[in-house]
Write an enzyme that holds these catalytic residues in place. Structure first.
Site, PDB file in Angstrom:
ATOM      1  N   ASN A  11       1.122  -1.026  -0.132  1.00 24.66           N
ATOM      2  CA  ASN A  11       0.097  -0.198  -0.360  1.00 24.66           C
ATOM      3  C   ASN A  11       0.669   1.152   0.202  1.00 24.66           C
ATOM      4  O   ASN A  11       1.401   1.399   0.953  1.00 24.66           O
ATOM      5  CB  ASN A  11      -1.071  -0.012   0.830  1.00 24.66           C
ATOM      6  CG  ASN A  11      -1.669   1.360   1.267  1.00 24.66           C
ATOM      7  OD1 ASN A  11      -1.560   1.956   1.240  1.00 24.66           O
ATOM      8  ND2 ASN A  11      -2.817   0.764   1.545  1.00 24.66           N
ATOM      9  N   HIS A  14       1.008   5.986   1.405  1.00 20.43           N
ATOM     10  CA  HIS A  14       1.543   7.258   2.098  1.00 20.43           C
ATOM     11  C   HIS A  14       2.747   7.820   1.888  1.00 20.43           C
ATOM     12  O   HIS A  14       3.840   9.231   1.937  1.00 20.43           O
ATOM     13  CB  HIS A  14       2.187   6.953   3.852  1.00 20.43           C
ATOM     14  CG  HIS A  14       0.266   6.316   4.216  1.00 20.43           C
ATOM     15  ND1 HIS A  14      -0.002   7.703   4.959  1.00 20.43           N
ATOM     16  CD2 HIS A  14       0.364   4.860   5.257  1.00 20.43           C
ATOM     17  CE1 HIS A  14      -1.328   6.627   5.526  1.00 20.43           C
ATOM     18  NE2 HIS A  14      -0.960   5.365   5.689  1.00 20.43           N
ATOM     19  N   HIS A  47      -5.640   3.865  -1.750  1.00 17.24           N
ATOM     20  CA  HIS A  47      -7.019   3.537  -0.850  1.00 17.24           C
ATOM     21  C   HIS A  47      -7.458   5.388  -1.489  1.00 17.24           C
ATOM     22  O   HIS A  47      -7.068   6.447  -1.002  1.00 17.24           O
ATOM     23  CB  HIS A  47      -6.703   3.969   0.099  1.00 17.24           C
ATOM     24  CG  HIS A  47      -8.036   4.012   1.120  1.00 17.24           C
ATOM     25  ND1 HIS A  47      -8.112   3.653   2.704  1.00 17.24           N
ATOM     26  CD2 HIS A  47      -9.371   3.915   0.775  1.00 17.24           C
ATOM     27  CE1 HIS A  47      -9.420   4.358   2.884  1.00 17.24           C
ATOM     28  NE2 HIS A  47     -10.149   4.458   2.443  1.00 17.24           N
ATOM     29  N   ARG A  49      -9.415   7.639  -0.753  1.00 18.85           N
ATOM     30  CA  ARG A  49     -10.139   8.102   0.098  1.00 18.85           C
ATOM     31  C   ARG A  49     -11.499   8.974  -0.225  1.00 18.85           C
ATOM     32  O   ARG A  49     -10.982  10.219  -1.406  1.00 18.85           O
ATOM     33  CB  ARG A  49     -10.233   8.562   1.453  1.00 18.85           C
ATOM     34  CG  ARG A  49      -9.366   7.465   2.299  1.00 18.85           C
ATOM     35  CD  ARG A  49      -8.133   8.290   3.385  1.00 18.85           C
ATOM     36  NE  ARG A  49      -8.679   8.971   4.260  1.00 18.85           N
ATOM     37  CZ  ARG A  49      -9.412   8.516   5.704  1.00 18.85           C
ATOM     38  NH1 ARG A  49      -9.292   6.830   5.397  1.00 18.85           N
ATOM     39  NH2 ARG A  49     -10.811   9.182   6.318  1.00 18.85           N
ATOM     40  N   ARG A  53      -6.960  13.057   1.071  1.00 17.06           N
ATOM     41  CA  ARG A  53      -6.285  13.118   2.165  1.00 17.06           C
ATOM     42  C   ARG A  53      -4.816  12.574   1.785  1.00 17.06           C
ATOM     43  O   ARG A  53      -3.758  13.239   1.920  1.00 17.06           O
ATOM     44  CB  ARG A  53      -6.496  12.457   3.657  1.00 17.06           C
ATOM     45  CG  ARG A  53      -6.112  11.428   3.929  1.00 17.06           C
ATOM     46  CD  ARG A  53      -5.702  10.750   5.270  1.00 17.06           C
ATOM     47  NE  ARG A  53      -7.349  11.143   5.883  1.00 17.06           N
ATOM     48  CZ  ARG A  53      -7.852  10.393   7.058  1.00 17.06           C
ATOM     49  NH1 ARG A  53      -6.995   9.446   7.486  1.00 17.06           N
ATOM     50  NH2 ARG A  53      -8.952  10.958   7.952  1.00 17.06           N
ATOM     51  N   GLU A  74      -8.499   0.312  -2.572  1.00 16.88           N
ATOM     52  CA  GLU A  74      -9.215   0.468  -1.283  1.00 16.88           C
ATOM     53  C   GLU A  74      -9.895   1.621  -1.747  1.00 16.88           C
ATOM     54  O   GLU A  74      -9.745   3.062  -2.068  1.00 16.88           O
ATOM     55  CB  GLU A  74      -8.662   0.450  -0.135  1.00 16.88           C
ATOM     56  CG  GLU A  74      -7.178  -0.799   0.051  1.00 16.88           C
ATOM     57  CD  GLU A  74      -6.702  -0.815   1.415  1.00 16.88           C
ATOM     58  OE1 GLU A  74      -6.528   0.642   1.576  1.00 16.88           O
ATOM     59  OE2 GLU A  74      -5.432  -1.096   1.486  1.00 16.88           O
ATOM     60  N   THR A 105      -7.813   3.252   8.690  1.00 18.39           N
ATOM     61  CA  THR A 105      -9.041   2.143   8.076  1.00 18.39           C
ATOM     62  C   THR A 105      -9.548   1.417   9.884  1.00 18.39           C
ATOM     63  O   THR A 105      -8.639   0.861  10.492  1.00 18.39           O
ATOM     64  CB  THR A 105      -8.901   1.474   7.418  1.00 18.39           C
ATOM     65  OG1 THR A 105      -8.541   2.196   6.477  1.00 18.39           O
ATOM     66  CG2 THR A 105     -10.384   1.116   7.652  1.00 18.39           C
ATOM     67  N   GLU A 155     -11.156  -9.191   2.845  1.00 16.13           N
ATOM     68  CA  GLU A 155      -9.380  -9.200   3.781  1.00 16.13           C
ATOM     69  C   GLU A 155      -9.813  -8.560   5.438  1.00 16.13           C
ATOM     70  O   GLU A 155     -10.445  -7.820   5.578  1.00 16.13           O
ATOM     71  CB  GLU A 155      -8.610  -7.733   3.253  1.00 16.13           C
ATOM     72  CG  GLU A 155      -7.992  -7.386   3.543  1.00 16.13           C
ATOM     73  CD  GLU A 155      -6.995  -6.470   3.154  1.00 16.13           C
ATOM     74  OE1 GLU A 155      -6.847  -5.901   2.016  1.00 16.13           O
ATOM     75  OE2 GLU A 155      -6.561  -5.115   4.158  1.00 16.13           O
ATOM     76  N   HIS A 194      -3.285  -4.499   7.915  1.00 17.33           N
ATOM     77  CA  HIS A 194      -3.302  -2.976   8.401  1.00 17.33           C
ATOM     78  C   HIS A 194      -2.796  -3.158   9.391  1.00 17.33           C
ATOM     79  O   HIS A 194      -2.918  -4.576  10.370  1.00 17.33           O
ATOM     80  CB  HIS A 194      -4.817  -2.785   9.014  1.00 17.33           C
ATOM     81  CG  HIS A 194      -4.741  -1.742   9.497  1.00 17.33           C
ATOM     82  ND1 HIS A 194      -4.163  -0.821  10.926  1.00 17.33           N
ATOM     83  CD2 HIS A 194      -6.040  -0.820   8.276  1.00 17.33           C
ATOM     84  CE1 HIS A 194      -5.018   0.103  10.366  1.00 17.33           C
ATOM     85  NE2 HIS A 194      -6.029   0.351   9.489  1.00 17.33           N
TER      86      HIS A 194
HETATM   87  N1  PXP Z   1      -5.970  -3.284   4.466  1.00 16.61           N
HETATM   88  C1  PXP Z   1      -6.883  -1.880   4.361  1.00 16.61           C
HETATM   89  C2  PXP Z   1      -8.191  -2.285   3.794  1.00 16.61           C
HETATM   90  C3  PXP Z   1      -6.429  -0.916   4.778  1.00 16.61           C
HETATM   91  O1  PXP Z   1      -7.111   0.157   4.841  1.00 16.61           O
HETATM   92  C4  PXP Z   1      -4.854  -0.001   5.346  1.00 16.61           C
HETATM   93  C5  PXP Z   1      -4.374   0.561   5.243  1.00 16.61           C
HETATM   94  O2  PXP Z   1      -4.945   1.454   4.352  1.00 16.61           O
HETATM   95  C6  PXP Z   1      -4.166  -1.101   5.152  1.00 16.61           C
HETATM   96  C7  PXP Z   1      -4.051  -3.063   4.206  1.00 16.61           C
HETATM   97  C8  PXP Z   1      -2.696  -1.566   4.919  1.00 16.61           C
HETATM   98  O3  PXP Z   1      -2.385  -1.007   6.619  1.00 16.61           O
HETATM   99  P1  PXP Z   1      -0.861  -0.133   7.342  1.00 16.61           P
HETATM  100  O4  PXP Z   1      -0.673   1.008   6.434  1.00 16.61           O
HETATM  101  O5  PXP Z   1      -1.848  -0.143   8.768  1.00 16.61           O
HETATM  102  O6  PXP Z   1       0.009  -1.555   6.378  1.00 16.61           O
END
Ligand code: PXP
Length: 247
Positions: A11, A14, A47, A49, A53, A74, A105, A155, A194
């Site tokens: 992901n 960031h 993601h 959103r 953001r 996402e 999330t 997931e 997550h």
């Molecule tokens: N899976 C989902 C559905 C999420 O919303 C997120 C955070 O955007 C992640 C995985 C990844 O989480 P992390 O950034 O904490 O690794």
């Protein structure tokens, strides 16, 4: 684990967070995604959103165009975002809950309680060839509801597991294991994500039937640290004529 090889979806949200913090056009989300792929990632997750953001609409189209692995988008079950997903055509969509004030999330989607509003969008996205996944807590009712509305994948939210001290993770691990078993018996693909990082990752290997782990924040954070020496070296090299040869 005796199942098919475990996959990693990275992901890169960031990377966009860093860019949006200054309104610059760097760092590039596409470049980051390509670097993840070059390093062996099996897929890229972003993601989009409602509050935009971090990831912007243009990022979604650009990443879709440029990457060679799978794109997992996402998103919340919001009409505007559903239309964007249908237009972009990611390989996968992961439906997540979204609150404006949250840092990330928090908690899984209430599929059981919102089935009526999920049915139509899930069906439309599936008909357009998108694999739809539900981001849910390892709760039997949510897993059953995901299968009932025709989602082929879930997931499992690993946040609760990751947030606990290692010695106290037993019950959460049991919930994840039971959830993965239930989902597998219902014929669902099982992903998880997550809060996973290099320190807590190994606990997840006890959960059966895992297809893909989606990991973001810890990888981007680690990338900043391992990349810092090279970035400083490059800046010092650029300053070299004026640093008295200390570059
Ligand atoms: N899976 C989902 C559905 C999420 O919303 C997120 C955070 O955007 C992640 C995985 C990844 O989480 P992390 O950034 O904490 O690794």
């Amino acid at each position: 684990m005796t199942e098919a090889a475990l996959k990693l979806g990275v992901n890169v949200d960031h990377v966009a967070t860093l860019r949006q913090a200054r309104g610059t056009d760097y760092p590039s989300v596409v470049e980051a995604a390509l670097a993840c792929e070059a390093a062996g990632a099996h897929g890229i997750t972003i993601h989009l959103r409602e509050d935009r953001r971090h990831i912007q609409d243009a990022d979604v189209y650009a990443v879709r165009k440029q990457i060679g692995t799978r794109l997992n988008l996402e998103m919340a079950n919001h009409p505007e975002i559903v239309e964007i997903a249908l237009d972009v055509g990611p390989d996968e969509v992961c439906l997540v809950p979204e609150k404006r004030e949250e840092l990330t999330t928090e908690g899984g989607l209430d599929v059981a309680g919102t089935m009526d509003s999920l049915l139509g969008p899930v069906q439309r996205m599936r008909e357009s060839g998108i694999m739809v996944s539900m981001f849910i807590d390892p709760d039997p009712d949510q897993i059953q509801a995901s299968a009932t509305i025709g989602a082929p994948c879930i997931e499992l939210h690993t946040g609760a597991f990751c947030d606990l001290p290692p010695a106290e993770r037993g019950t959460e691990l049991e919930r994840l294991v039971a959830g993965a078993r239930q989902a597998h018996e219902l014929g669902l693909q099982v992903n998880a994500g997550h809060g996973l990082n290099l320190d807590n990752l190994s606990g997840i290997f006890d959960v059966p039937y895992m297809d893909t782990l989606n990991i973001g924040h810890s990888i981007v954070s680690h990338a900043v640290m391992v990349g810092m020496p090279a970035a400083v070296t490059a800046m010092l090299a650029a300053m070299e004529p004026y640093t008295g040869g200390r570059a």
